[in-house]
Design a protein around this motif. Structure first.
Motif, PDB file in Angstrom:
ATOM      1  N   MET A  78     -16.258   5.695  12.988  1.00 42.79           N
ATOM      2  CA  MET A  78     -17.644   6.114  12.756  1.00 42.79           C
ATOM      3  C   MET A  78     -18.600   5.164  13.468  1.00 42.79           C
ATOM      4  O   MET A  78     -18.518   3.945  13.300  1.00 42.79           O
ATOM      5  CB  MET A  78     -17.966   6.146  11.261  1.00 42.79           C
ATOM      6  N   ALA A  79     -19.504   5.739  14.258  1.00 42.65           N
ATOM      7  CA  ALA A  79     -20.551   4.945  14.914  1.00 42.65           C
ATOM      8  C   ALA A  79     -21.839   5.101  14.119  1.00 42.65           C
ATOM      9  O   ALA A  79     -22.216   6.221  13.748  1.00 42.65           O
ATOM     10  CB  ALA A  79     -20.753   5.415  16.344  1.00 42.65           C
ATOM     11  N   PHE A 101     -22.650   0.397  16.119  1.00 43.98           N
ATOM     12  CA  PHE A 101     -21.585  -0.285  15.376  1.00 43.98           C
ATOM     13  C   PHE A 101     -20.462   0.714  15.120  1.00 43.98           C
ATOM     14  O   PHE A 101     -20.703   1.819  14.628  1.00 43.98           O
ATOM     15  CB  PHE A 101     -22.137  -0.823  14.049  1.00 43.98           C
ATOM     16  N   SER A 102     -19.241   0.326  15.450  1.00 51.28           N
ATOM     17  CA  SER A 102     -18.086   1.212  15.285  1.00 51.28           C
ATOM     18  C   SER A 102     -17.185   0.689  14.166  1.00 51.28           C
ATOM     19  O   SER A 102     -16.972  -0.519  14.053  1.00 51.28           O
ATOM     20  CB  SER A 102     -17.304   1.245  16.606  1.00 51.28           C
ATOM     21  N   ALA A 148     -24.955   9.669  12.438  1.00 49.96           N
ATOM     22  CA  ALA A 148     -23.702   8.984  12.755  1.00 49.96           C
ATOM     23  C   ALA A 148     -22.880   9.850  13.696  1.00 49.96           C
ATOM     24  O   ALA A 148     -23.241  10.992  14.003  1.00 49.96           O
ATOM     25  CB  ALA A 148     -22.924   8.714  11.478  1.00 49.96           C
ATOM     26  N   SER A 149     -21.787   9.291  14.148  1.00 47.84           N
ATOM     27  CA  SER A 149     -20.861  10.011  15.010  1.00 47.84           C
ATOM     28  C   SER A 149     -19.458   9.642  14.559  1.00 47.84           C
ATOM     29  O   SER A 149     -19.167   8.476  14.272  1.00 47.84           O
ATOM     30  CB  SER A 149     -21.106   9.576  16.460  1.00 47.84           C
TER      31      SER A 149
END
Lengths: 236, 236
Positions: free
Chosen positions: B77-78, B91-92, B129-130
């Motif tokens: 999740m980024a 942030f990953s 988010a991604s």
């Protein structure tokens, strides 16, 4: 020097840095002794074949970070997107990485990138990025029955900037990447691939209960992720 | 209904949605026919045990996306960090996810989160988010000798917002998550875990050469990732 299946031990010389030297001067060993010594050596290697690939104790946070960075073949990279309809939003994507051969990593996460890739296009506008790697990518967490989200399934996060590398460092990057990702050598040349690395400003480590821990780049690069064969034999 | 090793086929009823019904009314089959029918059924199941777990053709982009989302147990999740010294930077981080049992996913990536987690703290400020998931997380890419960065090693990226779910959807989320992550049931209750999902606004798919493709949430949720037993038998 010939690698074993662990990729880091040799039968002719165990450790180039001098921890264990088993070389025998020519003519000093009887023909009966030589096979015995070789047999003992093989028994030892069979008994402890992959000691160096054990995860370091969780309190050695910098060592754990180096271990995870070296064990993982790929990372998830977070960037700030420059693409509609998610301009300004975070974006996660997968990239192959390598810091060198398993057991001999430098800690520097190298990548092989092309401007045709949308995350790389993000980096052109803002090189700030984050790379995360987890032992869930290896067999470790499955073998230990650790859930991917458990802190025991160690994962690390790098913060920093992604920059192109050139000259001698590009040679280092190419060796590190093509060694672990041989397919890269055949990727289409018209994609204008280039070598890059993350310039790490902060390392975040989740390897145990009690919350995330941070490691400075200095401590990270000083750490030795793999226990030497010598220290294993004499410290148990 | 009892699952096979593939987790989606049954011996008593192949397909609940009515594609193939092999139920036999009591007393209508001779004692000689029953073992023969069971034998034929087992031969068929042995011949095509995991057909439904084949990746869909790359041109069926929405189906590939649903397939990857259902096969993967975790995602990266980024977020946009809210923490010093990387405030405002991407942030990953790794999180366990589940859209339901393998073979029966809904496509909705559910998560089990706590505010003690730093990425979740980011989401409190900005829920955008991604989530990225790659078949490099499964055995698929290794077995096919696809490099993790190769588009053939299919990976997907969700863009959207992460939101808490409650009521009946929390029951669905719990079933999906605890079914594939049984360890979650024992996670410390003082961490105030809650169920969440990504509200998907865009799906990005890398499953073949020619660049990244996009899928609308509508097409994503309409897609059927697994070929039915019936269509396999009759389309070859």
């Amino acid at each position: 020097m010939t690698s074993s299946s662990c990729g880091h031990m040799t039968t002719s010389q165990i450790n180039k840095s001098g921890h264990v030297e088993l070389s025998v001067p020519r003519g000093k060993m009887s023909t009966n002794m030589a096979p015995t010594a070789v047999l003992i050596l093989f028994v030892v290697l069979l008994a402890f074949p992959c000691n160096s690939h054990k995860i370091p104790p969780h309190e050695d946070v910098a060592r754990v970070a180096r271990f995870v960075a070296n064990q993982c073949d790929w990372a998830s990279m977070a960037t700030i997107s420059t693409h509609d309809p998610i301009k300004g939003q975070p974006f996660s994507n997968a990239f192959s990485v390598s810091d060198g051969p398993v057991g001999y990593g430098s800690g520097v996460p190298y990548m092989y990138l092309t401007l045709m890739e949308i995350s790389v296009q993000d980096l052109q506008v803002n090189p700030q990025a984050s790379l995360s790697m987890s032992l869930a990518q290896t067999d470790f967490c499955k073998n230990e029955s650790y859930d991917p989200q458990s802190p025991l399934c160690a994962h690390i996060i790098f913060s920093g900037t992604v920059v192109e590398v050139n000259g001698t460092e590009a040679v280092t990057a190419k060796k590190a990447l093509f060694g672990r990702h041989p397919e890269m050598a055949d990727w289409p040349s018209d994609h204008n691939w280039f070598f890059a690395k993350m310039n790490i400003t902060q390392v975040w480590v989740l390897d145990y209960f009690g919350g995330i821990k941070t490691v400075t780049p200095e401590d990270y690069f000083k750490a030795t992720p793999y226990k030497s064969f010598h220290s294993f034999l004499f410290s148990g």
